[in-house]
Scaffold this active site. Structure first.
Site, PDB file in Angstrom:
ATOM      1  N   GLU A 105     -56.895 101.533 -14.261  1.00  0.00           N
ATOM      2  CA  GLU A 105     -55.436 101.549 -14.326  1.00  0.00           C
ATOM      3  C   GLU A 105     -54.979 100.319 -15.080  1.00  0.00           C
ATOM      4  O   GLU A 105     -55.590  99.251 -14.948  1.00  0.00           O
ATOM      5  CB  GLU A 105     -54.818 101.507 -12.919  1.00  0.00           C
ATOM      6  CG  GLU A 105     -54.831 102.826 -12.197  1.00  0.00           C
ATOM      7  CD  GLU A 105     -55.642 102.731 -10.917  1.00  0.00           C
ATOM      8  OE1 GLU A 105     -55.998 101.614 -10.525  1.00  0.00           O
ATOM      9  OE2 GLU A 105     -55.938 103.786 -10.335  1.00  0.00           O
ATOM     10  N   TYR A 117     -58.746  99.052 -24.612  1.00  0.00           N
ATOM     11  CA  TYR A 117     -59.395 100.225 -24.012  1.00  0.00           C
ATOM     12  C   TYR A 117     -59.451 101.389 -25.009  1.00  0.00           C
ATOM     13  O   TYR A 117     -60.463 102.090 -25.096  1.00  0.00           O
ATOM     14  CB  TYR A 117     -58.674 100.633 -22.724  1.00  0.00           C
ATOM     15  CG  TYR A 117     -58.668  99.546 -21.668  1.00  0.00           C
ATOM     16  CD1 TYR A 117     -59.810  98.791 -21.421  1.00  0.00           C
ATOM     17  CD2 TYR A 117     -57.528  99.245 -20.931  1.00  0.00           C
ATOM     18  CE1 TYR A 117     -59.816  97.782 -20.472  1.00  0.00           C
ATOM     19  CE2 TYR A 117     -57.525  98.236 -19.976  1.00  0.00           C
ATOM     20  CZ  TYR A 117     -58.668  97.506 -19.753  1.00  0.00           C
ATOM     21  OH  TYR A 117     -58.674  96.507 -18.817  1.00  0.00           O
TER      22      TYR A 117
HETATM   23  C1  LIG Z   1     -56.616  92.417 -22.533  1.00  0.00           C
HETATM   24  C2  LIG Z   1     -57.554  91.238 -22.765  1.00  0.00           C
HETATM   25  C3  LIG Z   1     -58.673  91.312 -21.738  1.00  0.00           C
HETATM   26  C4  LIG Z   1     -58.150  91.337 -24.182  1.00  0.00           C
HETATM   27  O1  LIG Z   1     -59.153  90.319 -24.326  1.00  0.00           O
HETATM   28  P1  LIG Z   1     -59.531  89.705 -25.762  1.00  0.00           P
HETATM   29  O2  LIG Z   1     -60.746  88.892 -25.607  1.00  0.00           O
HETATM   30  O3  LIG Z   1     -58.354  89.043 -26.354  1.00  0.00           O
HETATM   31  O4  LIG Z   1     -59.855  91.035 -26.581  1.00  0.00           O
HETATM   32  P2  LIG Z   1     -60.719  91.160 -27.926  1.00  0.00           P
HETATM   33  O5  LIG Z   1     -60.611  89.892 -28.728  1.00  0.00           O
HETATM   34  O6  LIG Z   1     -62.082  91.621 -27.580  1.00  0.00           O
HETATM   35  O7  LIG Z   1     -59.924  92.320 -28.665  1.00  0.00           O
HETATM   36  C5  LIG Z   1     -60.487  93.609 -28.863  1.00  0.00           C
HETATM   37  C6  LIG Z   1     -59.426  94.547 -29.404  1.00  0.00           C
HETATM   38  O8  LIG Z   1     -58.422  94.773 -28.414  1.00  0.00           O
HETATM   39  C7  LIG Z   1     -57.141  94.896 -29.061  1.00  0.00           C
HETATM   40  N1  LIG Z   1     -56.285  93.755 -28.686  1.00  0.00           N
HETATM   41  C8  LIG Z   1     -56.645  92.671 -27.958  1.00  0.00           C
HETATM   42  N2  LIG Z   1     -55.566  91.850 -27.802  1.00  0.00           N
HETATM   43  C9  LIG Z   1     -54.546  92.443 -28.459  1.00  0.00           C
HETATM   44  C10 LIG Z   1     -53.186  92.083 -28.665  1.00  0.00           C
HETATM   45  N3  LIG Z   1     -52.662  90.939 -28.166  1.00  0.00           N
HETATM   46  N4  LIG Z   1     -52.394  92.921 -29.369  1.00  0.00           N
HETATM   47  C11 LIG Z   1     -52.886  94.071 -29.871  1.00  0.00           C
HETATM   48  N5  LIG Z   1     -54.191  94.465 -29.737  1.00  0.00           N
HETATM   49  C12 LIG Z   1     -54.988  93.657 -29.024  1.00  0.00           C
HETATM   50  C13 LIG Z   1     -57.434  94.869 -30.543  1.00  0.00           C
HETATM   51  O9  LIG Z   1     -57.701  96.188 -30.932  1.00  0.00           O
HETATM   52  C14 LIG Z   1     -58.666  94.013 -30.588  1.00  0.00           C
HETATM   53  O10 LIG Z   1     -59.435  94.178 -31.749  1.00  0.00           O
HETATM   54  P3  LIG Z   1     -59.107  93.239 -33.032  1.00  0.00           P
HETATM   55  O11 LIG Z   1     -59.006  91.824 -32.562  1.00  0.00           O
HETATM   56  O12 LIG Z   1     -60.275  93.472 -33.942  1.00  0.00           O
HETATM   57  O13 LIG Z   1     -57.805  93.736 -33.573  1.00  0.00           O
HETATM   58  C15 LIG Z   1     -56.786  89.888 -22.661  1.00  0.00           C
HETATM   59  O14 LIG Z   1     -55.625  89.954 -23.438  1.00  0.00           O
HETATM   60  C16 LIG Z   1     -56.412  89.483 -21.241  1.00  0.00           C
HETATM   61  O15 LIG Z   1     -57.189  88.893 -20.506  1.00  0.00           O
HETATM   62  N6  LIG Z   1     -55.163  89.803 -20.822  1.00  0.00           N
HETATM   63  C17 LIG Z   1     -54.673  89.412 -19.490  1.00  0.00           C
HETATM   64  C18 LIG Z   1     -55.377  90.132 -18.396  1.00  0.00           C
HETATM   65  C19 LIG Z   1     -55.191  91.635 -18.510  1.00  0.00           C
HETATM   66  O16 LIG Z   1     -54.099  92.116 -18.711  1.00  0.00           O
HETATM   67  N7  LIG Z   1     -56.313  92.375 -18.351  1.00  0.00           N
HETATM   68  C20 LIG Z   1     -56.309  93.821 -18.359  1.00  0.00           C
HETATM   69  C21 LIG Z   1     -55.972  94.319 -17.003  1.00  0.00           C
HETATM   70  S1  LIG Z   1     -56.077  96.108 -16.876  1.00  0.00           S
END
Ligand SMILES: CC(C)(COP(=O)(O)OP(=O)(O)OC[C@H]1O[C@@H](n2cnc3c(N)ncnc32)[C@H](O)[C@@H]1OP(=O)(O)O)[C@@H](O)C(=O)NCCC(=O)NCCS
Length: 145
Positions: A105, A117
């Protein structure tokens, strides 16, 4: 950076990360500890560097289904591929245990997570209305492998 399985010794630091990464509704230390109590079919991984947690994520292994509980990357470490690496680890470990269908979720407003995702092939499968404490809806997503 090292990606490794988390254990009870990581509970405090994961609870700290909860406050940083989910300020609107962090899991309490007790909720984190419950994941390591042996009562839940959970498995957690952390990415760490120099003893600091950069990211963590967890899955409940209920073959053939897996339920991702959390994926979180420290705000200063985002957009470097860590979220993808740790999510891939959950999926690989799940597959090794017979998990072919993975669900989670996510807040409907959480565009970064939804994009992450979707980049793995997760598809939107419905909404849980008012799922979170602040009444925001949750998007239900599934990955079928
Ligand atoms: C969601 C989260 C885990 C992503 O982690 P991350 O290490 O930044 O992700 P990645 O660098 O591996 O990104 C992979 C892909 O996800 C997408 N993505 C990640 N952050 C993004 C952003 N801010 N905006 C748009 N796309 C995004 C992109 O497709 C990205 O690929 P790209 O960098 O080549 O464009 C991080 O933002 C986070 O910890 N957020 C707060 C906690 C949270 O909300 N967790 C999910 C709960 S369900």
């Amino acid at each position: 950076m090292m990606l490794r399985r988390a254990d009870k010794n990581d509970i405090d630091r994961i609870a700290e990360m909860e406050k940083i990464c989910f300020p609107e509704e962090p899991w309490s230390r007790d909720m984190v500890a419950a994941e390591f109590s042996g009562l839940n079919p959970s498995r957690y991984y952390i990415a760490e560097e120099d003893g600091e947690i950069l990211a963590y994520a967890g899955i409940w292994l209920l073959p053939p289904e897996g339920y991702i509980t959390n994926v979180a990357v420290h705000p200063q470490e985002r957009r470097r591929g860590l979220g993808s690496q740790i999510l891939q680890k959950l999926i690989d470990e799940g597959l090794a245990e017979g998990v072919t269908d993975v669900t989670l979720e996510v807040r409907v407003s959480n565009a970064p997570a939804i994009a992450l995702y979707k980049s793995f092939g997760f598809e939107e499968a419905g909404v849980r209305p008012h799922y979170y404490q602040d009444k925001e809806d949750a998007l239900i997503m599934w990955l079928h492998q």
